[in-house]
Design an enzyme around this catalytic site. Structure first.
Site, PDB file in Angstrom:
ATOM      1  N   ARG A 164       7.471  -2.844   4.009  1.00  0.00           N
ATOM      2  CA  ARG A 164       8.154  -2.982   2.723  1.00  0.00           C
ATOM      3  C   ARG A 164       9.479  -2.229   2.750  1.00  0.00           C
ATOM      4  O   ARG A 164      10.507  -2.736   2.339  1.00  0.00           O
ATOM      5  CB  ARG A 164       7.251  -2.458   1.604  1.00  0.00           C
ATOM      6  CG  ARG A 164       6.265  -3.455   1.041  1.00  0.00           C
ATOM      7  CD  ARG A 164       5.392  -4.118   2.117  1.00  0.00           C
ATOM      8  NE  ARG A 164       4.401  -5.021   1.540  1.00  0.00           N
ATOM      9  CZ  ARG A 164       3.145  -4.676   1.304  1.00  0.00           C
ATOM     10  NH1 ARG A 164       2.715  -3.448   1.604  1.00  0.00           N
ATOM     11  NH2 ARG A 164       2.309  -5.549   0.781  1.00  0.00           N
ATOM     12  N   ASP A 340      -6.735  -8.881   4.397  1.00  0.00           N
ATOM     13  CA  ASP A 340      -6.922  -8.609   2.971  1.00  0.00           C
ATOM     14  C   ASP A 340      -6.063  -9.565   2.141  1.00  0.00           C
ATOM     15  O   ASP A 340      -5.099 -10.133   2.645  1.00  0.00           O
ATOM     16  CB  ASP A 340      -6.538  -7.158   2.648  1.00  0.00           C
ATOM     17  CG  ASP A 340      -5.059  -6.884   2.892  1.00  0.00           C
ATOM     18  OD1 ASP A 340      -4.553  -7.302   3.957  1.00  0.00           O
ATOM     19  OD2 ASP A 340      -4.405  -6.268   2.039  1.00  0.00           O
ATOM     20  N   GLU A 341      -6.424  -9.728   0.885  1.00  0.00           N
ATOM     21  CA  GLU A 341      -5.597 -10.410  -0.115  1.00  0.00           C
ATOM     22  C   GLU A 341      -5.071 -11.753   0.391  1.00  0.00           C
ATOM     23  O   GLU A 341      -3.866 -12.010   0.412  1.00  0.00           O
ATOM     24  CB  GLU A 341      -4.439  -9.501  -0.540  1.00  0.00           C
ATOM     25  CG  GLU A 341      -4.913  -8.195  -1.183  1.00  0.00           C
ATOM     26  CD  GLU A 341      -3.758  -7.302  -1.624  1.00  0.00           C
ATOM     27  OE1 GLU A 341      -3.933  -6.516  -2.559  1.00  0.00           O
ATOM     28  OE2 GLU A 341      -2.671  -7.381  -1.000  1.00  0.00           O
ATOM     29  N   TYR A 434      -4.483   6.412  -2.359  1.00  0.00           N
ATOM     30  CA  TYR A 434      -3.248   5.647  -2.213  1.00  0.00           C
ATOM     31  C   TYR A 434      -2.101   6.561  -2.638  1.00  0.00           C
ATOM     32  O   TYR A 434      -1.842   6.745  -3.827  1.00  0.00           O
ATOM     33  CB  TYR A 434      -3.297   4.375  -3.073  1.00  0.00           C
ATOM     34  CG  TYR A 434      -3.821   3.174  -2.321  1.00  0.00           C
ATOM     35  CD1 TYR A 434      -4.843   3.319  -1.384  1.00  0.00           C
ATOM     36  CD2 TYR A 434      -3.308   1.905  -2.535  1.00  0.00           C
ATOM     37  CE1 TYR A 434      -5.321   2.236  -0.688  1.00  0.00           C
ATOM     38  CE2 TYR A 434      -3.783   0.807  -1.841  1.00  0.00           C
ATOM     39  CZ  TYR A 434      -4.796   0.970  -0.918  1.00  0.00           C
ATOM     40  OH  TYR A 434      -5.270  -0.113  -0.222  1.00  0.00           O
ATOM     41  N   PHE A 435      -1.406   7.105  -1.660  1.00  0.00           N
ATOM     42  CA  PHE A 435      -0.382   8.104  -1.931  1.00  0.00           C
ATOM     43  C   PHE A 435       0.936   7.483  -2.401  1.00  0.00           C
ATOM     44  O   PHE A 435       1.898   8.202  -2.659  1.00  0.00           O
ATOM     45  CB  PHE A 435      -0.140   8.970  -0.698  1.00  0.00           C
ATOM     46  CG  PHE A 435      -1.219  10.008  -0.464  1.00  0.00           C
ATOM     47  CD1 PHE A 435      -2.343  10.075  -1.260  1.00  0.00           C
ATOM     48  CD2 PHE A 435      -1.092  10.928   0.574  1.00  0.00           C
ATOM     49  CE1 PHE A 435      -3.325  11.029  -1.045  1.00  0.00           C
ATOM     50  CE2 PHE A 435      -2.063  11.892   0.797  1.00  0.00           C
ATOM     51  CZ  PHE A 435      -3.190  11.935  -0.003  1.00  0.00           C
ATOM     52  N   ASP A 436       0.987   6.159  -2.529  1.00  0.00           N
ATOM     53  CA  ASP A 436       2.151   5.553  -3.163  1.00  0.00           C
ATOM     54  C   ASP A 436       2.065   5.658  -4.678  1.00  0.00           C
ATOM     55  O   ASP A 436       3.057   5.444  -5.369  1.00  0.00           O
ATOM     56  CB  ASP A 436       2.283   4.085  -2.759  1.00  0.00           C
ATOM     57  CG  ASP A 436       0.975   3.333  -2.919  1.00  0.00           C
ATOM     58  OD1 ASP A 436       0.902   2.434  -3.771  1.00  0.00           O
ATOM     59  OD2 ASP A 436       0.025   3.643  -2.182  1.00  0.00           O
ATOM     60  N   TRP A 473       1.813   2.958   0.825  1.00  0.00           N
ATOM     61  CA  TRP A 473       2.457   1.650   0.701  1.00  0.00           C
ATOM     62  C   TRP A 473       3.847   1.871   0.124  1.00  0.00           C
ATOM     63  O   TRP A 473       4.018   2.637  -0.818  1.00  0.00           O
ATOM     64  CB  TRP A 473       1.625   0.734  -0.183  1.00  0.00           C
ATOM     65  CG  TRP A 473       0.240   0.527   0.350  1.00  0.00           C
ATOM     66  CD1 TRP A 473      -0.909   1.135  -0.072  1.00  0.00           C
ATOM     67  CD2 TRP A 473      -0.137  -0.315   1.443  1.00  0.00           C
ATOM     68  NE1 TRP A 473      -1.982   0.712   0.677  1.00  0.00           N
ATOM     69  CE2 TRP A 473      -1.532  -0.175   1.621  1.00  0.00           C
ATOM     70  CE3 TRP A 473       0.571  -1.178   2.282  1.00  0.00           C
ATOM     71  CZ2 TRP A 473      -2.237  -0.875   2.603  1.00  0.00           C
ATOM     72  CZ3 TRP A 473      -0.129  -1.867   3.264  1.00  0.00           C
ATOM     73  CH2 TRP A 473      -1.514  -1.722   3.416  1.00  0.00           C
ATOM     74  N   GLU A 475       6.433  -0.152  -1.206  1.00  0.00           N
ATOM     75  CA  GLU A 475       7.231  -1.039  -2.047  1.00  0.00           C
ATOM     76  C   GLU A 475       8.286  -0.270  -2.838  1.00  0.00           C
ATOM     77  O   GLU A 475       9.411  -0.728  -3.004  1.00  0.00           O
ATOM     78  CB  GLU A 475       6.327  -1.800  -3.029  1.00  0.00           C
ATOM     79  CG  GLU A 475       5.507  -2.907  -2.396  1.00  0.00           C
ATOM     80  CD  GLU A 475       4.142  -2.445  -1.925  1.00  0.00           C
ATOM     81  OE1 GLU A 475       3.240  -3.279  -1.816  1.00  0.00           O
ATOM     82  OE2 GLU A 475       3.966  -1.238  -1.650  1.00  0.00           O
TER      83      GLU A 475
END
EC number: 3.2.1.52
Length: 759
Positions: A164, A340-341, A434-436, A473, A475
């Protein structure tokens, strides 16, 4: 005044405990540490002894010493710093350290254990050794102690998404250094996704020639908008190019560069696990090679992009070619397939998929995905590799040898099913790993109190939980400085959970305070400790004085009142600051190195105490109206609820999780406050929630986002006051928690007896 003896003894013990945490400020804390008197002093005359098997680890220690005294120690047959192999130690990472005033004895079974010991010694050294290649100190002192240590979990990992937003080779090495410092041992690199393909594949050059570059997307534009008020959100200009009249963002690693990074990690006993995400999240690859999808191209579906096609042999030829190069490049025993997804709608309509499903007796597209995953696993196995997949690989059937990486916290039985099936599991639940997700004052505590093993597993089944990792992640992480801020110091909490697995949060916080100077010198832009003593939206009745205690002794707090973000040149915030009236104050803390805390915006307005209401016929607890469907804002909830239940507090019952689907809720009643005061409330929500008291919006935490705490105040007279929380969940795991504080006291949950509703 006379103090009883027990009180004085207690004070001495507490003071000694604090001093011990400062003297041995090690994270993760060793399994056993026995303090000893005195210290060992390293000088230019100190001699080092190391057998050949520990040559690399001795060199790492030499580098640290050179950073201090500017000299490489002489290596001799006899000396006072001694590496020794000890085959009596059980594990690969086990070590012992015996530090006296005359000797440092480093005992390990393997080179990995010796390296973990070196990193412990590093943390016992003064922070002044960091940040330089050749130091000018005359000596390095380390406190004496006897340490016996080993990890509880084999998998202690961090994940970094470089698709990303892209990160340089130098940052990967900095990231690896931090993993090594805190005894983490796995780096999961998410190398490909819809937004960019980041690793050179020689047989398919368009993957990086085209797939590594993009025009600015909506994630970039969000970062750019946030950068207007927060410079940490600026796009990294070093990854922006101009080509054929277009401005492009991106980058990739050549195989030569990646070999260098892998070797760097291996020298620090960190295994790099590559992820090439298939069959979904493949837009960057399909745009370069359109034949990979069933439809001959890709686009966004309802949730995700068109995947590659598991019903074409050309797809498997491509995948096997890619993974042949990946397997040769990465020495790790694992390859992560992702899986995934996946947007499977194109598979349902492609004639070739009907043929494949019929030929392989597959009934659903979920089984078709399992067919793809199992076929790729066989190929991985042929290359001597093990397959890891996100927990969606359970759907349609999982092979007995695949490793499952659990992330969907709204599917709590996924790791339980996998472990009971005999599959090894790596825990990475979105909350709290999730450290984002934007950190708040609870983030470090939430990570520290994370329990990797689900309660439903027996002791034998728990052995299949091999560890955990945190995921970053990117983004909305557009540069390296922002990445530092998002994972540090949260990673140190996870490191202690996975290595030591012993809960001593207060001791951990004391030791963490000793780490900040080291991180400053390592140029880590960590998130500084929270400023306390206020909420975001504040009220005052009379003259109000704001005092803010510094969480770090050498922190300088600076502020503005003109709407601009405070910087190192802004005015220093004074003690006993008198609120001048309705005002908006922006605050930030700065370390001596220039590292900056969160920017806090404090809004103040005058308010009179709300008078209580007189209501009869109440019962303890609250009314909860539940709404099926997708609501992106609490303001969009419809008038009529789909169901109504009674709850004891402002907590969503687990029974209303609705399978990870979107929903909304409204919790209403009255709050019975015991005294007249200004009450501070703290609302944590994933996704959005607002708090209303007396029909006043006290806290606005609306919108879809990861778990995030917002705060506000209201002035209330003693007695009953109308109370309401509106909550929306966008799908996935959800969080809703309400706490309060009054008169500067402790932040705590609202007592059940305060909350009432109409019978």
């Amino acid at each position: 005044m006379f103090k009883p003896l027990w009180s004085m003894v207690l004070c001495v013990l507490l003071h000694s405990a604090v001093n011990a945490q400062e003297r041995y400020g090690i994270i993760p804390y060793p399994q056993q540490l026995v303090p000893q008197q005195g210290e060992f002093v390293i000088t230019a005359n100190t001699k080092l002894v190391a057998p050949a098997m520990f040559r690399n680890e001795a060199a790492q220690l030499q580098a640290l010493i050179t950073q201090g005294i500017g000299r490489v120690l002489p290596v001799a047959a006899k000396g006072s710093i001694v590496f020794r192999q000890d085959n009596q130690l059980e594990g690969e990472e086990d070590y012992k350290l015996n530090i006296s005033t005359t000797q440092v004895l480093i005992s390990a079974k393997t080179a990995t254990g010796a390296f973990r010991a070196v990193e412990t010694i590093r943390q016992l050294m003064p922070p002044s050794i960091e940040g330089v290649k050749t130091g000018k100190q005359t000596k390095i002192s380390i406190p004496a102690a006897d340490i016996t240590d080993h990890p509880v979990y084999a998998w202690r990992g961090m994940h970094l998404d470089v698709s990303r937003h892209f990160f340089s080779v130098s940052y990967l090495k900095k990231f690896i250094d931090l993993l090594a410092l805190y005894k983490m041992n796995k780096l999961h690199l998410h190398l490909t996704d819809d937004q960019g393909w980041r690793i050179e594949i020689k047989k398919y050059p368009l993957l990086t020639q085209q797939g590594a570059w993009r025009e600015f997307n909506n994630q970039d534009s969000i970062c750019m908008e946030k950068a207007k008020t927060n410079p940490d959100m600026e796009m990294d200009k070093s990854h922006i190019i101009h080509r054929n009249g277009k401005t492009l963002y991106g980058g990739f690693y050549t195989q030569v560069q990646m070999k260098d990074v892998i070797a760097y990690a291996a020298a620090r006993h960190i295994e790099i696990i590559p992820e090439i995400d298939m069959p979904g999240h493949m837009m960057a690859a399909i745009n370069a090679y359109p034949y990979l999808s069933c439809t001959g191209g890709t686009s966004w579906g309802k949730f995700f992009t068109t995947p590659i096609c598991p019903c074409k042999e050309t797809t498997f030829t491509f995948a096997e070619d890619v993974f042949t190069e990946i397997a040769a490049l990465f020495p790790s025993q694992y390859i992560h397939l992702g899986a995934d997804e996946v947007e499977k709608s194109s598979w349902k309509t492609f004639p070739g998929c009907e043929e494949v499903m019929k030929a392989n007796n597959l009934q659903t597209v979920e089984e078709l995905q399992s067919y793809f995953v199992k076929r790729m696993e066989k190929f991985f196995n042929s290359k001597g590799k093990k397959l890891i997949g996100w927990d969606e690989i359970l759907e349609g059937g999982i092979s007995p040898t695949a490793v499952l990486m659990y992330w969907r916290s709204w599917v709590p039985d996924a790791p339980i099913k996998a472990a009971k099936n005999g599959n090894y599991v790596i825990m990475t639940p979105g909350n709290p790993l999730y450290f984002d997700g934007i950190p708040d004052r609870n983030s470090v505590s939430n990570v520290y109190h994370f329990e990797p093993v689900p309660k439903a597993l027996t002791a034998d089944e728990a052995k299949y939980i091999i560890g955990a990792q945190a995921n970053i992640w990117t983004e909305w992480i557009p540069n390296e400085k922002r990445a530092d801020f998002m994972f540090m110091p949260r990673m140190t909490a996870l490191a202690e959970v996975l290595w030591t697995h012993r809960s001593d949060y207060d001791g951990y916080l004391q030791r963490l305070n000793t780490q900040y100077k080291r991180l400053d010198r390592l140029n880590v832009h960590y998130r500084m400790p929270d400023l306390e003593g206020f909420t975001e939206d504040n009220v005052f009745v009379d003259k109000t004085v704001l005092n803010i205690a510094k969480p770090m002794a050498d922190m300088t707090i600076r502020y503005t009142t003109d709407g601009t973000a405070p910087n190192v040149h802004s005015a220093e915030f004074p003690a006993n600051y008198i609120i001048p009236g309705t005002v908006s104050i922006k605050l930030a803390g700065f370390s001596p190195s220039g590292n900056r805390s969160d920017i806090y915006t404090l809004n103040y307005r005058k308010q009179s105490y709300f008078k209580p209401v007189d209501v009869s016929g109440l019962q303890q607890g609250l009314r909860l109206d539940y709404y099926y469907g997708e609501y992106k804002s609490v303001t969009k909830l419809k008038e009529k609820a789909d169901s109504v239940i009674h709850v004891h507090n402002a907590i969503m019952p687990d029974s209303l999780g609705h399978g990870g689907q979107s929903f909304g809720a409204k919790i209403t009643g009255y709050i019975d406050v015991p005294s007249t005061a200004i009450y501070s409330f703290f609302l944590t929500a994933d996704d959005g929630a607002n708090l209303y008291i007396e029909n006043e919006k006290v806290i606005d935490n609306d919108g879809w986002h990861a778990p995030l705490q917002k705060s506000g105040q209201i002035a209330l007279q003693k007695g009953l006051h109308p109370f309401e929380i509106k909550f929306v969940e966008g799908g996935g795991g959800y969080t809703l928690k309400l706490e309060y504080r009054v008169n500067g006291g402790k932040i705590q949950p609202i007592p059940d007896e305060w909350l009432q509703s109409v019978k």
